[in-house]
Design a protein around this motif. Structure first.
Motif, mmCIF file in Angstrom:
data_model
loop_
_atom_site.group_PDB
_atom_site.id
_atom_site.type_symbol
_atom_site.label_atom_id
_atom_site.label_comp_id
_atom_site.label_asym_id
_atom_site.label_seq_id
_atom_site.Cartn_x
_atom_site.Cartn_y
_atom_site.Cartn_z
ATOM 1 N N ASP A 512 -5.914 11.947 -20.148
ATOM 2 C CA ASP A 512 -5.305 12.376 -18.220
ATOM 3 C C ASP A 512 -7.221 13.683 -18.282
ATOM 4 O OD1 ASP A 512 -5.511 14.123 -16.365
ATOM 5 O OD2 ASP A 512 -4.256 12.221 -15.651
ATOM 6 N N PRO A 513 -7.659 13.640 -17.671
ATOM 7 C CA PRO A 513 -8.682 15.484 -17.939
ATOM 8 C C PRO A 513 -8.036 16.698 -17.563
ATOM 9 C CG PRO A 513 -10.214 13.567 -16.263
ATOM 10 C CD PRO A 513 -8.674 13.443 -16.847
ATOM 11 N N SER A 514 -7.639 16.291 -16.114
ATOM 12 C CA SER A 514 -7.069 17.478 -16.183
ATOM 13 C C SER A 514 -6.007 17.919 -16.579
ATOM 14 C CB SER A 514 -6.105 16.805 -14.509
ATOM 15 O OG SER A 514 -7.389 16.898 -13.674
ATOM 16 N N LEU A 515 -5.009 16.878 -17.527
ATOM 17 C CA LEU A 515 -3.582 17.141 -18.361
ATOM 18 C C LEU A 515 -4.292 17.916 -19.646
ATOM 19 C CD1 LEU A 515 -0.872 18.117 -19.115
ATOM 20 C CD2 LEU A 515 -0.734 14.922 -19.411
ATOM 21 N N ARG A 516 -5.474 17.235 -20.059
ATOM 22 C CA ARG A 516 -5.680 17.620 -21.509
ATOM 23 C C ARG A 516 -6.579 19.283 -21.082
ATOM 24 N NH1 ARG A 516 -9.500 14.015 -21.709
ATOM 25 N NH2 ARG A 516 -11.214 15.295 -20.889
ATOM 26 N N GLN A 517 -7.082 19.611 -20.176
ATOM 27 C CA GLN A 517 -7.328 20.826 -19.331
ATOM 28 C C GLN A 517 -6.508 21.971 -19.951
ATOM 29 O OE1 GLN A 517 -10.503 22.192 -19.799
ATOM 30 N NE2 GLN A 517 -9.271 23.352 -19.759
ATOM 31 N N LEU A 518 -5.434 21.301 -18.858
ATOM 32 C CA LEU A 518 -4.799 22.253 -18.521
ATOM 33 C C LEU A 518 -3.759 22.327 -20.125
ATOM 34 C CD1 LEU A 518 -1.999 23.744 -17.443
ATOM 35 C CD2 LEU A 518 -0.581 21.490 -17.653
ATOM 36 N N ALA A 519 -3.665 21.411 -21.107
ATOM 37 C CA ALA A 519 -3.208 21.560 -22.421
ATOM 38 C C ALA A 519 -3.692 22.869 -23.428
ATOM 39 C CB ALA A 519 -2.846 20.474 -22.611
ATOM 40 N N ARG A 520 -4.855 22.331 -23.460
ATOM 41 C CA ARG A 520 -6.254 23.429 -24.344
ATOM 42 C C ARG A 520 -6.147 24.898 -23.903
ATOM 43 N NH1 ARG A 520 -11.980 21.653 -26.110
ATOM 44 N NH2 ARG A 520 -12.633 23.723 -27.264
ATOM 45 N N SER A 521 -5.768 24.706 -22.163
ATOM 46 C CA SER A 521 -5.629 26.739 -21.165
ATOM 47 C C SER A 521 -4.666 26.319 -21.787
ATOM 48 C CB SER A 521 -6.223 26.025 -20.259
ATOM 49 O OG SER A 521 -7.427 25.671 -19.477
ATOM 50 N N TYR A 609 5.225 18.341 -19.329
ATOM 51 C CA TYR A 609 6.008 19.666 -19.716
ATOM 52 C C TYR A 609 4.883 20.242 -19.110
ATOM 53 C CZ TYR A 609 1.448 18.333 -22.126
ATOM 54 O OH TYR A 609 0.195 18.113 -21.977
ATOM 55 N N THR A 610 6.194 21.386 -19.540
ATOM 56 C CA THR A 610 5.519 22.413 -19.062
ATOM 57 C C THR A 610 4.894 23.263 -19.863
ATOM 58 O OG1 THR A 610 7.470 23.956 -19.772
ATOM 59 C CG2 THR A 610 8.002 22.572 -17.553
ATOM 60 N N PRO A 611 3.992 24.797 -19.586
ATOM 61 C CA PRO A 611 3.202 25.280 -19.699
ATOM 62 C C PRO A 611 4.316 26.033 -21.445
ATOM 63 C CG PRO A 611 2.485 25.554 -18.363
ATOM 64 C CD PRO A 611 3.463 24.762 -18.225
#
Length: 625
Positions: A512-521, A609-611
């Protein structure tokens, strides 16, 4: 003279000569006598008493009278005494044919007796079969009236024998099956068919419906027309009930698979909503109005998380992480949250059991059961009432288990949730664990609460029991098997304080691109160097092409196109055995679980999961040797 006459005629025989009644009785007692030729006039007694002696105890033994003078009256008397041949009037040449005739007649009578005995035995066997058969049996006249019924049919339909005799079977049929049943029987009576089978419903005397499988055969009478019919009736009510349950279970399996698939994608969306909400809330500072709006968005997302969790539990696709627990501690930790769920007019009391045993279960799942039961209790007391949560050690004996399907004898730890609410009817109790069944108003309930509770309890080899009475309230008792193991050390993540930082190199694999970008950020914001990939194949290429410091931790989704997380992790660990892997998913399968339980040594972070949970879980794994 008699023996000579017989031998002259080709009849070889052994003879025993007697002259008195006692001698006759003695000879018959000692030897197997085939035939008795007798003189009519003997010194001590004459022929008629001899016949009487013979017929009294040895009626099957033939007797031929030999006499030179036999009056008409004596002949009649001998016939009444059943002598085979009442006198030969001195014609010894006729003796051999008479004896052959007597032996033939005796043989025929013996054969007839054997046939009659066999017939009696057969009839007795048929009577036993008719009376003892577990199938209902009825003889039915051409007009459809019962002529004879057995005990099984009488019990099946709730009528006595006298009540059924003469009653038209048409009157016993369910109205929806009557026309077809009458038509088939009419065809049989008219000779259009010799037999038929069908499934149909009968109505018991008390009004209950009985599903049956009926086999009907004609019994022709002279002239070819059916005289009456034999009906064999099998009660298949339980079979139909189980069949309906199986079909319903198949439907629920499909619904569960669909729900879990939707929940998987929905969890990815929720993870993005929750993640960016948390990051934005942290940066808003004193902008209270915007912050309060985001908090409400975050709260709505949390409720959606709870719904998807129940869908996944219902579909058995949520990973179970069982540990040895003290139920008193679980209830104590949830005390404040449970009190926030109930209204002020409800008095909640917790009664912890003393020296409580330990259970092995997923603490989050146990909390979910407790929360669902408390919410149900709250909704059952709109005008207030009392709510009691209690724990105790219990032993379920064989009598308890025998009376309750699914219960197994043994030692258990029980927690109960009791309320003084409205209670449930028998109809509601019969369906309360059905998925998506609810008595709450539209929009007020999902119908998954109790279905989720039952699934969780069954996954832990437990048992759930319910007592409820209209106007008096409801008590749910949950039994978890007691274990002798020591309590597991609780290693919960610290939820307060600044998020931990690091400088290691990580690989995030998420389709999932949005979740991948969130985890990376999130992870880059905590100081890590982060590589990313959209599936297992891309991850292998990224790891191969990486030239910097070694990758120390891979955070990967489980289910992805082209190559899943487990296969990818195995490839990477062949190159770097010390590599640590954190699986994440909103939907588990056998890749990381064994029958729903995490495989030993597998680290798992459920979505969404949360940040904060991501950052703390990553740091904890990196710091663990």
């Amino acid at each position: 003279m008699i023996q000579s006459a017989l031998e002259a005629d080709g009849i070889a025989c052994e003879t025993i000569c007697v002259r008195t009644g006692d001698g006759l009785v003695t000879a018959l007692d000692r030897s197997g006598i085939d035939l008795i030729p007798s003189d009519l006039s003997l010194p001590v007694f004459d022929g008629l008493p001899a016949v009487k002696i013979l017929r009294g105890k040895w009626p099957a033994t033939p007797m031929v009278m030999v006499s030179t003078a036999l009056g008409q009256k004596r002949a009649v008397d001998l016939h009444k005494g059943s002598a085979t041949d009442p006198g030969l009037r001195g014609q010894l040449s006729l003796l051999a044919p008479a004896m052959r005739r007597a032996l033939d007649q005796a043989g025929q009578r013996a054969a007839n007796r054997r046939m009659e005995e066999a017939l009696r035995e057969t009839l007795q066997q048929l009577r036993i079969i008719f009376s003892k058969s577990p199938l209902g049996i009825a003889l039915v006249a051409a007009d459809g009236r019962a002529v004879l019924t057995n005990a099984a049919l009488q019990k099946m339909l709730g009528y006595t024998r006298d009540e059924l005799n003469g009653l038209p079977f048409e009157a016993l049929m369910h109205p929806d099956d009557r026309a077809k049943g009458v038509e088939r029987y009419k065809e049989l009576i008219q000779g259009a068919r010799a037999s038929y089978q069908m499934e149909k419903r009968y109505l018991r005397k008390d009004g209950e419906v009985v599903w049956t499988r009926v086999s009907v055969s004609e019994v022709p009478k002279r002239g070819g027309n059916a005289g009456f019919a034999i009906k064999m009736i099998e009660d298949i009510t339980e079979h139909r009930r189980l069949q309906a349950q199986f079909i319903e279970a198949q439907k629920m399996e499909v619904v569960g698979q669909l729900a879990c698939g939707v929940a998987h994608d929905f969890n990815n969306i929720l993870a993005v909503i929750i993640g960016y909400s948390d990051l934005t809330i942290q940066k808003l500072g004193l902008k209270r109005l915007l912050k309060s709006h985001l908090v409400r968005i975050r709260s709505a997302a949390d409720r959606a998380v709870g719904l998807t969790r129940q869908l996944l539990i219902f579909g058995s696709k949520q990973a179970v992480q069982p540990v040895v627990l003290d139920l008193n501690e679980v209830v104590k930790e949830m005390d404040k949250m449970l009190r926030r769920l109930i209204d002020e007019n409800i008095e909640m009391t917790i009664v912890p059991g003393e020296n409580l045993g330990r259970v092995k279960a997923d603490s989050g799942y146990v909390g979910q059961v407790l929360m669902n039961l408390v919410v149900n209790a709250r909704d059952a007391m709109p005008n207030g009432g009392k709510l009691i949560i209690a724990t105790d050690n219990v032993t379920l004996d064989k009598d308890f288990a025998r009376a309750r399907s699914g219960a197994i004898p043994g030692e258990y730890v029980m927690f109960s949730v009791s309320d003084t609410g409205t209670g449930m009817t028998d109809e509601v109790k019969a369906r309360m664990f059905d998925a998506f069944f609810t008595t709450k108003p539209k929009g007020k309930g999902t119908g998954l609460g109790l279905a989720t509770c039952q699934t969780i309890v069954q996954q832990s080899a437990g048992y759930i029991e319910v007592e409820s009475e209209i106007g008096k309230g409801t008590t749910f008792r949950i039994y978890f098997p007691r274990v002798r193991q020591a309590l597991d050390i609780r290693t919960q993540l610290v939820l307060k304080g600044p998020l931990p930082r690091g400088a290691e190199t990580l690989l995030v694999v998420e389709d999932d691109p949005s979740l991948r970008q969130l985890a990376r950020s999130v992870l880059e914001g905590r100081g890590y160097t982060v590589l990313s990939a959209s599936n297992g194949q891309d991850a292998l290429h990224a790891a191969r092409d990486h030239k910097g410091p070694p990758i120390q931790l891979v955070i990967t989704d489980v289910i992805m196109p082209l190559m899943g997380g487990k296969v990818m992790a195995e490839w990477l660990k062949t190159v770097t055995p010390s590599l640590k892997v954190l699986f994440t998913s909103g939907y588990t399968d056998d890749a990381v679980t064994q029958t729903g339980t995490l495989q030993p040594g597998v680290e798992f972070l459920p979505k969404p999961y949360t940040p904060a949970t991501l950052a703390r879980k990553v740091r904890k794994m990196l710091d663990t040797n």
